[in-house]
Structure formats: structure tokens, C-alpha cells
Design an enzyme around this catalytic site. Structure first.
Site, PDB file in Angstrom:
ATOM      1  N   LEU A 233       0.879  -1.177   0.000  1.00 60.26           N
ATOM      2  CA  LEU A 233       0.000   0.000   0.000  1.00 60.26           C
ATOM      3  C   LEU A 233       0.918   1.229   0.000  1.00 60.26           C
ATOM      4  O   LEU A 233       1.183   1.827   1.043  1.00 60.26           O
ATOM      5  CB  LEU A 233      -0.881   0.007   1.239  1.00 60.26           C
ATOM      6  N   HIS A 234       1.363   1.605  -1.191  1.00 59.51           N
ATOM      7  CA  HIS A 234       2.375   2.657  -1.290  1.00 59.51           C
ATOM      8  C   HIS A 234       1.891   3.999  -0.713  1.00 59.51           C
ATOM      9  O   HIS A 234       2.513   4.591   0.172  1.00 59.51           O
ATOM     10  CB  HIS A 234       2.728   2.913  -2.765  1.00 59.51           C
ATOM     11  N   ASP A 235       0.825   4.520  -1.317  1.00 54.40           N
ATOM     12  CA  ASP A 235       0.518   5.947  -1.133  1.00 54.40           C
ATOM     13  C   ASP A 235       0.096   6.348   0.287  1.00 54.40           C
ATOM     14  O   ASP A 235       0.491   7.438   0.749  1.00 54.40           O
ATOM     15  CB  ASP A 235      -0.547   6.383  -2.146  1.00 54.40           C
TER      16      ASP A 235
END
Ligand code: BDR
Ligand code: CA
Length: 305
Positions: A233-235
Site C-alpha cells: 500500500l504505497h501511497d
């Protein structure tokens, strides 16, 4: 006092978590959400952002931004995000954007805010760079620039480059040269935020409302990662840094981005060991308490409708 931010995004499955985490968090005052193309085309990223804000019951203005980088065209990533950007999970229509375009809105906010504003970029940073290029003095009212961007080792879009950095390296170089500190949530950091089946199940089990259940539905469409045991879950990592910095360790350093035309284009040279001796212009987030991050995410998203 909540931190005033402008959030620049391109939803995007992981952007959806980030947008909702920001809207759910009283530590942040989201002054505007600006939208670029990126994960999919601007028509879709804009509609997705509007739908997400409506789902959250938020009145935050959403501004249409760049449909292309400073040079060339955006590469899209429909294999990860689906052709609509949200894995085919239909959301209610979110209406029309604010009539003011993204770069104009960012400049207006920086010009008029009584306190410095944090710019958060979780997309190609074209909108942020256009705002600062056209009125560079406004950088004086930027508190910091927090990005999900780059990598200190290998990329995910090419062997060298991370997707957001590759999608507008000229824009990223503008931010790195603007005189304000740039915080990097890189691929190495976001690899510590893996959405494992167990963590997704725990998120769902919190109940919450339609927002939490919808982003879990969206995340369930993300295909297996070739690089990692589960999709990162990068952002939302960039948002979590502002809300709960104790989850992270970080170091200051210098950073540059490769603007050349070859295989190295978009590579971020993040000088963690000060080999260049260049002046420090960045903070790189190095470690994340992954379980603490997912607890924060669940606790906040469960507050939304
Ligand atoms: C970044 O690229 C996009 O696909 C994601 O939304 C994230 O912003 C990760 O490299
Ligand atoms: Ca994104």
C-alpha cells in the site's frame, strides 16, 4: 493545530486508501485535492477522486490537473489498478470538479495561506511542479513536500525507476531544486506496508462503513506482486508520515533524479551515505512499523461513513 495540506493524486487503488486516510484524520486539514493522470488517464483519475470524496461525505474541493507530464505522455498501469483505476469496483458518481485548475489552485493556496502548507504528492508530480515553476517565490510558503516516489535501489516501472518518478522526472527535479525539503516514501519503505490477506481481513473485520469496505473491495482486485509476497500500500505511507511519524525512522540526505533518455531515466539517486557531499535537500523514510501502520489505517478508515 491540524497540518494544512494539498494532496496531489492519481487514483489508483492505493491512492484511494491515501485519500480516505487523509480525509479521516483530524491531524490534517486537506485544503484541496488536485489530480493528475498517471495510473490511468486523467478522465478516470479525476472521476475516481470525485467519487471517493463523495463516498467520504467530504466537501474538499477537487481540482483537475495535468493529463500529461512536462515532456511526453504518462505511462499508465492498468494491470495493477484496472482499466478504470479502481479495479472495476463501481462507485457512485462524484459530480463535477472545482472550476479552478490544479496548478492555479495550488498557487492560490500558497499565496493566501496564513501558515506554510505541506504539499503531498502520491502521483507524477506534474501539478506541483507547474505551480512552483510558474511562481517560484511561493516555495517560501511550502512547509515541506511529502512524496510517494522513487527508490534508493531498483525500480518497479523499469529496473531503474519507480512509477511516479519515471512518469515525470522533470517535475520531480523541479521539486528537488525548489529549496524546500522533500520527504521520500520510496519503494523500500512501502515494501514494509504489504497488504497481506491477513491484514486485509483484519481491516474488513473492523466493520466501519461503506468507505472501509469499498477500499477493501478495491484492494482485493490488485494482482499478486512479482517483486513482493503481497501488494504494497504505497501511497497511504506518505499520509501516515504526517499523522504518526513515530511509526517511521528517517534520515536527511541529498537526492537527485536522472533526466537522461536511457534506461536510467527516472532513477532517484538518494544519497543515504552522503557519498556526493551535496547539500541535503531530502528526508528519506527508511523503516516503517507495518502493523502499526495497518492499525492506524483501520482505526481511521472505520471513522468514515
Ligand atoms: C506508485 O505508483 C502508482 O502506481 C501508485 O499509485 C503509487 O503512487 C508506486 O510506484
Ligand atoms: Ca498514486
Amino acid at each position: 493545530m491540524p497540518i494544512p495540506i494539498v494532496l496531489d493524486c492519481d487514483p489508483g487503488t492505493d491512492d484511494a486508501f491515501a485519500v480516505l486516510l487523509a480525509l479521516a484524520s483530524p491531524e490534517l486539514d486537506v485544503l484541496a485535492i488536485t489530480v493528475a493522470g498517471g495510473n490511468v488517464g486523467l478522465d478516470r483519475t479525476l472521476a475516481n477522486t470525485l467519487a471517493l470524496t463523495r463516498l467520504a461525505g467530504s466537501q474538499v474541493p477537487v481540482h483537475k490537473g495535468a493529463d500529461r507530464p512536462i515532456l511526453g505522455a504518462f505511462f499508465n498501469e492498468p494491470r495493477v489498478h484496472g482499466i478504470d483505476g479502481l479495479g472495476g469496483i463501481a462507485l457512485p458518481d462524484g459530480g463535477a470538479p472545482h472550476p479552478e485548475l490544479a496548478a492555479d489552485a495550488i498557487r492560490r493556496i500558497l499565496r493566501t495561506s496564513p501558515e506554510p502548507v505541506t504539499l503531498v504528492g502520491i502521483a507524477p508530480v506534474t501539478n506541483l511542479a507547474l505551480a512552483l515553476t510558474t511562481e517560484p517565490a511561493l516555495a517560501a510558503n511550502v512547509a515541506s513536500i511529502v512524496l510517494m516516489s522513487g527508490a534508493w535501489a531498483e525500480g518497479n516501472a523499469t529496473p531503474a525507476a519507480e512509477f511516479n518518478a519515471l512518469n515525470d522526472p522533470e517535475a520531480l527535479s523541479v521539486l528537488l531544486a525548489c529549496g524546500r525539503p522533500v520527504v521520500f516514501a520510496t519503494l523500500e519503505l512501502t515494501a514494509q506496508a504489504l497488504a497481506t490477506p491477513e491484514r486485509l481481513a483484519a481491516l474488513r473485520a473492523r466493520g466501519g462503513g461503506r468507505c472501509l469496505q469499498t477500499v477493501c473491495d478495491i484492494q482485493a482486485t490488485v494482482p499478486r506482486s512479482r517483486r513482493l509476497p503481497a501488494p504494497p500500500l504505497h501511497d497511504p505511507c506518505a499520509i501516515a508520515w504526517l499523522i504518526q511519524p513515530s511509526l517511521f525512522t528517517a534520515r536527511t540526505c541529498s537526492a537527485r533524479v536522472d533526466l537522461g533518455p536511457g534506461i536510467g531515466r527516472g532513477r532517484t539517486a538518494i544519497d543515504r551515505w552522503n557519498r556526493t557531499g551535496d547539500p541535503f535537500n531530502a528526508t528519506v523514510l527508511e523503516t516503517l512499523d507495518g502493523d502499526g501502520f495497518f492499525d492506524l489505517l483501520g482505526e481511521r478508515l472505520a471513522r468514515l461513513p
